[in-house]
Motif scaffolding. Structure first.
Motif, short mmCIF file in Angstrom:
data_model
loop_
_atom_site.label_atom_id
_atom_site.label_comp_id
_atom_site.label_asym_id
_atom_site.label_seq_id
_atom_site.Cartn_x
_atom_site.Cartn_y
_atom_site.Cartn_z
N VAL A 144 -3.75 -1.77 5.92
CA VAL A 144 -4.30 -2.90 5.17
C VAL A 144 -3.13 -3.67 4.57
O VAL A 144 -2.22 -3.08 3.97
N LYS A 158 -10.27 -8.13 4.41
CA LYS A 158 -9.81 -7.17 3.40
C LYS A 158 -8.60 -7.74 2.64
O LYS A 158 -8.52 -7.63 1.41
N SER A 170 0.82 -1.22 0.00
CA SER A 170 0.00 0.00 0.00
C SER A 170 0.85 1.27 0.00
O SER A 170 0.32 2.36 -0.15
N TYR A 219 -9.58 -6.97 9.07
CA TYR A 219 -8.37 -6.77 8.27
C TYR A 219 -8.05 -7.98 7.39
O TYR A 219 -7.62 -7.84 6.25
#
Lengths: 367, 367
Positions: free
Chosen positions: B117, B279, B18, B276
């Motif tokens: 994430v 996701k 990310s 989490y």
């Protein structure tokens, strides 16, 4: 097309399968077309879990027409220039028939959790009262999908001389644990919502957007009513917004769809009603009180038409094939038709893929 | 069998997909058997959503052994007299590795919703650090099912010279909307639980039985991990008690099973961690940042073994067949094996139907 919506009140007690009694009840129902002189042009439509009596046509203030408008109307498969179509809101449902929020005449208060558990048989028995009131002794056909198909099977077995044709789609002769499990998600989600207060929620608490627990339960249904293939084609892995990927609550299109449709649902549906209807579906077993399922289908006198959908993830085609096989074993092969539609929209195909079965239905109902 | 459970702390920052950075992290891991002198007998096991590093054997106080004990142990398919087996608790998971309830070194407070994430790649990258710390340069095999299978595919593509064999079961190259929808039930159910308080729940509020919203989310998983056929065989329409039929909350056996397994789950699993991990699974796409999925699988240098299960309702056999087809189209037919197991326990077959694939696994991993 002439559309009428009416309510009938029945004050003769309705003896329920459970042994309990509804001292009085109301049914709201809608009709399309005109009843002919000898009352021989009736087609009964039975609706599904979240459906209503509003099957076809469009009210002045409505964005969308009734739920089976593709199928029913002037010049359509179920032709309302020819037939008088009637659909009542199921007993226990939220759209105007007697339900858990109705007033219990013995206490003058809402039933809430004192409402009796209804069997599909009870739902159908209440409807038979309505036809009696209207002077209707017979129907040309009874038609329904999903929970409406359960009612149709019940009509065929328990009211075998009522109709000539009984057409059940996307349904089952007995609710299997897979479907019970999906309903369970709704039951638990509603029960554990703190606003629900064991059925004694205040209506004011619900007013804004209804019960969130019901929304989540509905979401489980929305998944089971569609299919993996449809989800792939409809949503893929697309994001609803570009910042979704590394945001914890970043939404895929499929999530946006589920949120929209689930959270709008409690605005129109009551959670107690939902619980009771889940129970009605869960306990449906056409073979109950019999040694075997065949003993029930042995009672069928009309023509039983069965349509399944290949990608139905709630009531699988095998479940309808079992009924066909039983009819054949009973020597009733001339009284049964079966077709599996090569569908792409899962369980909901009976609602949305009308194009794929309308000609077939015209054929099987042609006389 | 020698079992060791250890924790390693890593203080070199982990750069995440990310763009965010974990300044430090810990992994808890378990090993079985003994590492040989040249460290060439390593088998890496990757665990699924709710799994842990405790794969095999039984602790003194345990009723049940580790989750893949049928498969891994002295003299078993993954023979711990021969191999040194290692499994770490995934980064972000709840059983001892760094997760949303860990202390953020920059604030000295728990991360909660400030936890980054994680992608499957990040989970795997953290594990590679562990092997480096242990002086392990290569593995004989990497093996995993479901989310563990996603990790295995990630190893095969992103760490193509690390292992000789990569065995992925009951998984997918990219999470499709059907699986995302099932995770969505958990996400919504957790978010809307009033105790959750947008991730700032008090741990004391959870102590008794954990978060009910997580239980309902878990229930959705329990349904998707099994199959309609298994439910039929295991539960039928049996009632857990005889007064169930006309009681609104009367329970079928399938409901009892779901309640028991769902409501016990939040006692051992943290809701933020669950969010989490959902996701992490949802964003898994082996083809991301590439023109097409084949560009990713073109990087595979080891042997990629794929096993699907015929009645898997979460990751369907077609999803694994797509990977096999891509490998063949890439001219890597000698680097891929595929087998669909005729299973009866749905997605969970990779955990419970070991008998059906163990000989096959012995064969494909024989050299």
């Amino acid at each position: 097309m002439k559309i009428e919506t009416k309510v009938e009140k029945f004050t003769e007690p309705l003896h329920l399968e459970s042994g309990r009694i509804l001292e009085e009840f109301e049914l709201i129902y809608e009709t399309y077309g005109e009843l002919n002189e000898d009352k021989s042009n009736v087609i009964v439509i039975c609706h599904a879990l979240a459906g209503s009596h509003h099957v076809a046509g469009r009210y002045a203030d409505e964005a969308k027409p009734g739920w089976w408008d593709k199928f029913i109307g002037d010049g359509k498969t179920i032709d309302t220039t020819k037939y008088f179509v009637i659909c009542s809101n199921n007993l226990g449902s939220t759209f105007g028939s007697t339900n858990p929020l109705s007033i219990d005449p013995s206490t003058k208060k809402e039933y809430r959790l004192k409402f009796p558990v209804l069997a599909i048989s009870d739902v159908v028995k209440a409807q038979m009262r309505l036809y009696d009131r209207l002077g209707i002794k017979n129907a040309f056909a009874v038609i329904g999908g999903s929970m409406g198909g359960m009612q149709t099977l019940c009509y065929a077995i328990e009211h075998p001389t009522f109709a000539k044709h009984y057409l059940a789609m996307a349904t089952t002769a007995y609710t299997r644990p897979w479907a019970i499990a999906i309903n369970k998600l709704a039951i638990e989600s509603i029960r554990h919502d703190p606003i629900f207060k064991n059925g004694f929620y205040k209506k004011d608490d619900l007013e804004a957007s209804g019960l969130p627990g019901l929304a989540i339960g509905r979401m489980a249904g929305l998944i089971a009513y569609l299919s993996p293939g449809l989800f792939n084609r409809k949503f893929g892995r697309d994001y609803a917004s570009t910042d979704g990927l590394y945001e914890l609550f970043g939404r895929f299109e499929v999530e946006k769809y589920l949120e929209y449709n689930a959270y709008s649902f409690p605005k129109i549906f009551d959670p107690l009603s939902y619980l009771y209807i889940c129970k009605t579906m869960n306990i449906f077993d056409a073979g109950r009180n019999k040694d075997k399922l065949a003993d029930s289908f042995d009672k069928v006198q009309g023509k039983l038409h069965l349509i399944s959908f290949s990608d139905d993830m709630l009531f699988f085609p095998e479940e309808m094939e079992e009924i066909r096989d039983i009819m054949i074993e009973l020597g009733k092969e001339k009284q049964v038709t079966y077709k599996m539609i090569d569908s792409k929209c899962g369980h909901d195909s009976f609602l949305v893929e009308v194009e794929k079965f309308k000609d077939y239905v015209s054929e099987i109902l042609k006389d």
